[in-house]
Design an enzyme around this catalytic site. Structure first.
Site, PDB file in Angstrom:
ATOM      1  N   LYS A   1      10.966 -17.166 -19.606  1.00 37.79           N
ATOM      2  CA  LYS A   1      11.800 -17.077 -18.746  1.00 37.79           C
ATOM      3  C   LYS A   1      11.700 -17.024 -17.226  1.00 37.79           C
ATOM      4  CE  LYS A   1      13.688 -14.667 -21.951  1.00 37.79           C
ATOM      5  NZ  LYS A   1      14.343 -14.101 -22.528  1.00 37.79           N
TER       6      LYS A   1
ATOM      7  N   ASP B   1       7.653 -16.844 -26.210  1.00 35.01           N
ATOM      8  CA  ASP B   1       7.859 -16.715 -24.859  1.00 35.01           C
ATOM      9  C   ASP B   1       6.629 -16.216 -24.311  1.00 35.01           C
ATOM     10  OD1 ASP B   1       7.072 -14.127 -25.639  1.00 35.01           O
ATOM     11  OD2 ASP B   1       9.021 -13.269 -25.722  1.00 35.01           O
TER      12      ASP B   1
ATOM     13  N   MET C   1       9.069  -2.992 -18.581  1.00 35.06           N
ATOM     14  CA  MET C   1       9.386  -3.834 -17.084  1.00 35.06           C
ATOM     15  C   MET C   1       9.639  -2.826 -16.112  1.00 35.06           C
ATOM     16  SD  MET C   1      12.264  -6.081 -19.578  1.00 35.06           S
ATOM     17  CE  MET C   1      12.730  -4.739 -20.450  1.00 35.06           C
TER      18      MET C   1
HETATM   19  N1  SAH Z   1       9.333  -6.887 -27.212  1.00 37.02           N
HETATM   20  C1  SAH Z   1       8.221  -6.387 -26.368  1.00 37.02           C
HETATM   21  C2  SAH Z   1       8.686  -5.884 -25.003  1.00 37.02           C
HETATM   22  C3  SAH Z   1       9.394  -7.110 -24.221  1.00 37.02           C
HETATM   23  S1  SAH Z   1       9.937  -6.596 -22.519  1.00 37.02           S
HETATM   24  C4  SAH Z   1       7.464  -5.289 -27.009  1.00 37.02           C
HETATM   25  O1  SAH Z   1       7.960  -4.735 -28.220  1.00 37.02           O
HETATM   26  O2  SAH Z   1       6.627  -4.656 -26.566  1.00 37.02           O
HETATM   27  C5  SAH Z   1       8.541  -7.071 -21.522  1.00 37.02           C
HETATM   28  C6  SAH Z   1       7.777  -5.690 -21.112  1.00 37.02           C
HETATM   29  O3  SAH Z   1       6.840  -5.208 -22.342  1.00 37.02           O
HETATM   30  C7  SAH Z   1       6.833  -5.841 -20.176  1.00 37.02           C
HETATM   31  O4  SAH Z   1       7.512  -5.943 -18.947  1.00 37.02           O
HETATM   32  C8  SAH Z   1       5.760  -4.901 -20.352  1.00 37.02           C
HETATM   33  O5  SAH Z   1       6.587  -3.609 -19.682  1.00 37.02           O
HETATM   34  C9  SAH Z   1       5.739  -4.639 -21.855  1.00 37.02           C
HETATM   35  N2  SAH Z   1       4.678  -5.220 -22.459  1.00 37.02           N
HETATM   36  C10 SAH Z   1       4.525  -6.372 -23.165  1.00 37.02           C
HETATM   37  N3  SAH Z   1       3.480  -6.634 -23.690  1.00 37.02           N
HETATM   38  C11 SAH Z   1       2.679  -5.793 -23.021  1.00 37.02           C
HETATM   39  C12 SAH Z   1       1.056  -5.514 -22.759  1.00 37.02           C
HETATM   40  N4  SAH Z   1       0.586  -6.336 -23.520  1.00 37.02           N
HETATM   41  N5  SAH Z   1       0.769  -4.570 -22.124  1.00 37.02           N
HETATM   42  C13 SAH Z   1       1.480  -3.585 -21.460  1.00 37.02           C
HETATM   43  N6  SAH Z   1       2.836  -3.898 -21.323  1.00 37.02           N
HETATM   44  C14 SAH Z   1       3.316  -5.026 -22.148  1.00 37.02           C
END
Ligand code: SAH
Length: 265
Positions: free
Chosen positions: A67, A45, A179
């Protein structure tokens, strides 16, 4: 007795749902790294960092299924179908996701689709961005003096206003919102309507663990201004609670310019 080996056509591949962590390749698990370096097909993704994708073996097929926000449902069905089709064609698949596959990662839906089609699934956990951000910004999500409950919440979901968040934030609690950039104003309003003090500390961590990481801090009432004036972009996490004030002391606090704090008091 003659034992027939299964024909190559009848082999079903395994779908590995792999957590890529928050971005820094050093935060991959050894198992994730091994699978990324050895598997011929990687379906990833948009949150998986280029450094991690560059670890793929030579000649590996990298398929991006990033997406569009407005077309989630269809896209997810298409992704499920792609995983099943490739596995039934005999290919092992690394389905690489940002953070952990089972934290707001739709890993559950993909695992279900694979199981329903008779495709074996393995899950490799990853460091969720909440933990990566907490470590990188030095914000302990729990603390004996100030937080013994942590909640992970999706800020980008249908019917945000109707959701019952009462009790998730406040004294002794840390709320981590995924998010939530686009809905930050509604989130701040909702929490304050539920009785959370406008001066409750908030930290926003953008691009956690990546070279372009930013941490911004301020009071809850100033969250909408902070996000707008500092042009916060996804991916970012919002941490709300006393622990947010304990972050790395080199971080500059954001002072709302519109007097949002005073207006709420
Ligand atoms: N599975 C992922 C989350 C997916 S939802 C996890 O465990 O982190 C996507 C959201 O994750 C983004 O909108 C943001 O809020 C957060 N996110 C993912 N990577 C990030 C990063 N490097 N820094 C800050 N927020 C992050």
């Amino acid at each position: 007795m003659q034992v027939c080996a299964p024909s190559p056509e009848s082999r079903i591949g395994t779908v590995h749902l792999v957590g890529a962590g928050p971005g820094d390749p050093d935060l991959l698990t050894l198992r994730a790294a091994r699978l990324i370096m050895s598997t011929a097909l990687i379906v990833h993704d948009g949150l998986v960092s280029p450094e991690i994708l560059s670890m793929a073996r030579k000649g590996a097929r990298l398929v991006s299924v990033a997406k569009a926000r407005s077309r989630h449902t269809m896209a997810q069905e298409a992704i499920n179908a792609l995983l099943v089709r490739e596995a039934l064609a005999g290919h092992d698949v690394v389905r690489l996701k940002g953070g952990d596959p089972f934290i707001f990662g739709r890993g559950g839906e993909e695992a279900q689709a694979c199981r329903a089609a008779g495709v074996p699934v393995q899950v490799v956990p990853g460091i969720t961005s909440a933990l990566g951000a907490s470590a990188a910004a030095q914000i302990p999500l729990t603390h004996r003096d100030s937080a013994s409950i942590v909640s992970f919440v999706a800020g980008q979901c249908k019917g945000l206003a109707e959701q019952n968040w009462a009790g998730l934030a406040g004294q002794g609690r840390t709320l981590v919102i995924f998010m939530g950039v686009a809905t930050a104003p509604e989130i701040a309003e909702k929490l304050m309507a539920d009785g959370l003090a406008p001066e409750t500390p908030v930290a926003v961590i953008e691009n956690a663990t990546r070279t372009e990481m930013r941490t911004l801090r301020g009071p809850l009432a100033g969250l909408p201004d902070l996000v707008q004036e500092q042009r916060v972009r996804s991916p970012a996490l919002i941490v709300i609670g006393e622990v947010a004030a304990q972050s790395d002391q080199t971080i500059r606090d954001f002072v709302p310019t519109t007097g949002a704090l005073e207006a709420e008091q």
